[in-house]
Write a protein that holds these residues in place. Structure first.
Motif, PDB file in Angstrom:
ATOM      1  N   PRO A 189       1.771  10.037  -4.912  1.00 20.95           N
ATOM      2  CA  PRO A 189       1.466  11.385  -5.372  1.00 20.95           C
ATOM      3  C   PRO A 189       2.687  12.096  -5.951  1.00 20.95           C
ATOM      4  CG  PRO A 189       0.570  10.993  -3.181  1.00 20.95           C
ATOM      5  CD  PRO A 189       1.507   9.870  -3.481  1.00 20.95           C
ATOM      6  N   VAL A 190       2.509  12.696  -7.117  1.00 21.36           N
ATOM      7  CA  VAL A 190       3.602  13.411  -7.762  1.00 21.36           C
ATOM      8  C   VAL A 190       4.132  14.501  -6.843  1.00 21.36           C
ATOM      9  CG1 VAL A 190       4.167  14.940  -9.700  1.00 21.36           C
ATOM     10  CG2 VAL A 190       2.794  12.888 -10.094  1.00 21.36           C
ATOM     11  N   ASN A 191       3.227  15.130  -6.065  1.00 18.98           N
ATOM     12  CA  ASN A 191       3.624  16.264  -5.237  1.00 18.98           C
ATOM     13  C   ASN A 191       3.935  15.901  -3.787  1.00 18.98           C
ATOM     14  OD1 ASN A 191       3.357  18.442  -7.216  1.00 18.98           O
ATOM     15  ND2 ASN A 191       1.212  17.827  -7.258  1.00 18.98           N
ATOM     16  N   ILE A 192       3.963  14.597  -3.473  1.00 17.59           N
ATOM     17  CA  ILE A 192       4.415  14.148  -2.145  1.00 17.59           C
ATOM     18  C   ILE A 192       5.507  13.111  -2.409  1.00 17.59           C
ATOM     19  CG2 ILE A 192       3.759  13.192   0.097  1.00 17.59           C
ATOM     20  CD1 ILE A 192       0.895  14.025  -0.427  1.00 17.59           C
ATOM     21  N   GLY A 193       6.723  13.597  -2.538  1.00 22.66           N
ATOM     22  CA  GLY A 193       7.829  12.751  -2.992  1.00 22.66           C
ATOM     23  C   GLY A 193       8.138  11.577  -2.082  1.00 22.66           C
ATOM     24  N   ALA A 194       7.824  11.689  -0.782  1.00 22.05           N
ATOM     25  CA  ALA A 194       8.152  10.617   0.158  1.00 22.05           C
ATOM     26  C   ALA A 194       7.233   9.414   0.011  1.00 22.05           C
ATOM     27  CB  ALA A 194       8.090  11.149   1.589  1.00 22.05           C
ATOM     28  N   TRP A 195       6.099   9.602  -0.624  1.00 27.97           N
ATOM     29  CA  TRP A 195       5.137   8.504  -0.778  1.00 27.97           C
ATOM     30  C   TRP A 195       5.234   7.923  -2.177  1.00 27.97           C
ATOM     31  CZ3 TRP A 195      -0.284   9.743   1.750  1.00 27.97           C
ATOM     32  CH2 TRP A 195      -0.149   9.685   3.153  1.00 27.97           C
ATOM     33  N   ARG A 196       5.824   6.754  -2.277  1.00 24.29           N
ATOM     34  CA  ARG A 196       5.879   6.023  -3.532  1.00 24.29           C
ATOM     35  C   ARG A 196       5.416   4.606  -3.245  1.00 24.29           C
ATOM     36  NH1 ARG A 196       5.443  10.068  -5.023  1.00 24.29           N
ATOM     37  NH2 ARG A 196       6.659  11.404  -6.402  1.00 24.29           N
ATOM     38  N   GLY A 197       4.246   4.248  -3.775  1.00 26.61           N
ATOM     39  CA  GLY A 197       3.663   2.959  -3.443  1.00 26.61           C
ATOM     40  C   GLY A 197       3.301   2.864  -1.978  1.00 26.61           C
ATOM     41  N   PHE A 198       2.934   3.978  -1.374  1.00 28.17           N
ATOM     42  CA  PHE A 198       2.665   4.004   0.061  1.00 28.17           C
ATOM     43  C   PHE A 198       1.302   3.368   0.351  1.00 28.17           C
ATOM     44  CE2 PHE A 198       1.328   5.897   4.101  1.00 28.17           C
ATOM     45  CZ  PHE A 198       2.465   5.672   4.874  1.00 28.17           C
ATOM     46  N   PRO A 199       1.229   2.435   1.295  1.00 28.20           N
ATOM     47  CA  PRO A 199      -0.017   1.687   1.560  1.00 28.20           C
ATOM     48  C   PRO A 199      -1.001   2.493   2.411  1.00 28.20           C
ATOM     49  CG  PRO A 199       1.696   0.918   3.035  1.00 28.20           C
ATOM     50  CD  PRO A 199       2.351   1.930   2.118  1.00 28.20           C
ATOM     51  N   VAL A 200      -1.478   3.595   1.877  1.00 26.30           N
ATOM     52  CA  VAL A 200      -2.264   4.526   2.679  1.00 26.30           C
ATOM     53  C   VAL A 200      -3.587   3.912   3.129  1.00 26.30           C
ATOM     54  CG1 VAL A 200      -3.416   5.642   0.704  1.00 26.30           C
ATOM     55  CG2 VAL A 200      -3.033   6.925   2.827  1.00 26.30           C
ATOM     56  N   GLN A 201      -4.195   3.060   2.317  1.00 25.24           N
ATOM     57  CA  GLN A 201      -5.489   2.485   2.703  1.00 25.24           C
ATOM     58  C   GLN A 201      -5.345   1.629   3.960  1.00 25.24           C
ATOM     59  OE1 GLN A 201      -7.781   0.955  -0.550  1.00 25.24           O
ATOM     60  NE2 GLN A 201      -9.042  -0.340   0.740  1.00 25.24           N
ATOM     61  N   ASP A 202      -4.337   0.758   3.999  1.00 23.30           N
ATOM     62  CA  ASP A 202      -4.115  -0.082   5.181  1.00 23.30           C
ATOM     63  C   ASP A 202      -3.698   0.750   6.389  1.00 23.30           C
ATOM     64  OD1 ASP A 202      -4.787  -2.378   3.854  1.00 23.30           O
ATOM     65  OD2 ASP A 202      -2.723  -3.047   3.521  1.00 23.30           O
ATOM     66  N   ARG A 203      -2.872   1.783   6.150  1.00 22.51           N
ATOM     67  CA  ARG A 203      -2.394   2.590   7.270  1.00 22.51           C
ATOM     68  C   ARG A 203      -3.527   3.416   7.878  1.00 22.51           C
ATOM     69  NH1 ARG A 203       3.081   3.409   7.736  1.00 22.51           N
ATOM     70  NH2 ARG A 203       2.441   4.398   9.696  1.00 22.51           N
ATOM     71  N   VAL A 204      -4.413   3.939   7.035  1.00 24.44           N
ATOM     72  CA  VAL A 204      -5.551   4.679   7.570  1.00 24.44           C
ATOM     73  C   VAL A 204      -6.497   3.736   8.307  1.00 24.44           C
ATOM     74  CG1 VAL A 204      -7.649   5.948   6.925  1.00 24.44           C
ATOM     75  CG2 VAL A 204      -5.436   6.598   5.954  1.00 24.44           C
ATOM     76  N   ALA A 205      -6.713   2.532   7.762  1.00 27.21           N
ATOM     77  CA  ALA A 205      -7.564   1.548   8.442  1.00 27.21           C
ATOM     78  C   ALA A 205      -7.010   1.239   9.830  1.00 27.21           C
ATOM     79  CB  ALA A 205      -7.671   0.273   7.606  1.00 27.21           C
ATOM     80  N   ALA A 206      -5.680   1.121   9.937  1.00 25.95           N
ATOM     81  CA  ALA A 206      -5.063   0.856  11.234  1.00 25.95           C
ATOM     82  C   ALA A 206      -5.249   2.042  12.186  1.00 25.95           C
ATOM     83  CB  ALA A 206      -3.576   0.555  11.051  1.00 25.95           C
ATOM     84  N   ALA A 207      -5.114   3.264  11.641  1.00 30.26           N
ATOM     85  CA  ALA A 207      -5.314   4.454  12.476  1.00 30.26           C
ATOM     86  C   ALA A 207      -6.748   4.543  12.963  1.00 30.26           C
ATOM     87  CB  ALA A 207      -4.936   5.707  11.678  1.00 30.26           C
TER      88      ALA A 207
END
Length: 333
Positions: A99-117
């Motif tokens: 996300p352009v407006n969330i600088g810490a997330w670049r190529g962040f594997p959000v789908q896998d991380r949410v699945a794990a959560a």
């Protein structure tokens, strides 16, 4: 010979989908969650502020808190799918976001991380990732202002500017899920640099952040330093505030007309926080659109407010999961 229309696969609908969907909406300002039911109603709505200045794991921790809140809902164990709508760009082929407006997330594997959560909370269900503009588009076509339109552009104008497309009654996501990302179309070839690396992008002219920044740079000194504050000043007749919204409206109109000319949409739906300013935004958009949408097949293009308000992101994340998962997303082991 197959006709161009019949060459498309039959449109998918959410009519036959059963079971609640875990919906997560990730934006530059907030991270929200809810259980969305097949009729579009929501329960267990929760949210956290997005820790934009934090590192990647701190942002993910806020997502995890939203999942934890939802896991306490009475119908949590009945959830059969999860939809994530995120600020973009996204890469749905990889399950990542930048996300352009969330600088810490670049190529962040959000789908896998949410699945794990989700698994950590006992929910072993399939997860779909969609850009926030695509999610909002799915929502507005399902239950909102684009309902009944076979070809539509839907936009989110907020901290950033995103969008999505309905073509021939289908959600058109593109190979990586970014089709319709109108915020990063350049409408000013000699315009200022955008956070995405481009120049003169719609987002750099028409987002809430851009509106407020430009107004301040021009000497506006309202007490509320946000786009909402600029809108209030514009409604009171402040010339700088009016000029800021006129500038934003012209950028949006140029991009809407270009998109409609390219793919022949007949309606543009605008939602997001900036759209809450009403005619302060829509009047200049419609006025400038008359100068850009001049060809016969786009001249009657309508621009309307989104119907689903602040919940469009959550409803859309669920709608995208229902549409994009095979069979609507039956539970997995």
């Amino acid at each position: 010979m197959t006709s161009p229309i019949s060459a498309f696969p039959a449109p998918r609908t959410v009519a036959a989908v059963t079971g609640p969907t875990v919906a997560i909406d990730i934006g530059g300002t907030k991270i929200a969650g809810a259980l969305v039911h097949p009729d579009g109603t929501m329960t267990a709505v929760t949210r956290r502020p997005t820790p934009r200045a934090a590192d990647a794991e701190t942002v993910m921790a806020a997502v995890g808190e939203v999942v934890a809140d939802l896991s306490g809902a009475p119908m949590w164990e009945q959830a059969v799918r999860c939809g994530i709508g995120s600020a973009g760009p996204v890469d749905t082929s990889r399950g990542t976001v930048s996300p352009v407006n969330i600088g810490a997330w670049r190529g962040f594997p959000v789908q896998d991380r949410v699945a794990a959560a989700l698994r950590a909370r006992g929910a072993r269900i399939p997860v779909v990732l969609a850009g926030d503009g695509v999610a909002m588009t799915a929502a507005e076509h399902w239950l909102g202002a684009a309902r009944g339109h076979a070809n539509a552009l839907c936009m989110v104008v907020s901290t950033g500017v995103g969008g999505g497309l309905i073509l021939n009654n289908q959600l058109h996501t593109g190979p990586t899920g970014n089709a319709g990302h109108i915020g990063h179309i350049s409408v000013a070839f000699d315009g200022e640099p955008c956070a995405c690396g481009g120049r003169g992008c719609v987002e750099s002219l028409a987002s809430g952040t851009a509106i407020a920044r430009w107004a301040r740079d021009q000497g506006w000194t309202g007490p509320d330093p946000t786009a909402a504050g600029v809108a209030a000043s514009a409604q009171a007749g402040d010339p700088v505030a009016l000029a800021a919204f006129d500038r934003a409206g012209r950028a949006l109109a140029a991009a809407i007309a270009a998109t409609a000319t390219l793919v022949e949409t007949d309606i543009a739906v605008i939602g997001g926080g900036v759209a809450a300013s009403g005619d302060t935004l829509f009047e200049p958009v419609r006025r400038h659109l008359a100068s850009y949408a001049t060809l016969s097949f786009v001249r009657d293009l309508r621009v309307v407010p989104a119907a689903l308000g602040t919940h469009a992101g959550l409803i859309g994340a669920a709608a995208a999961a229902m549409l994009l998962l095979p069979g609507g997303g039956a539970a997995t082991a």
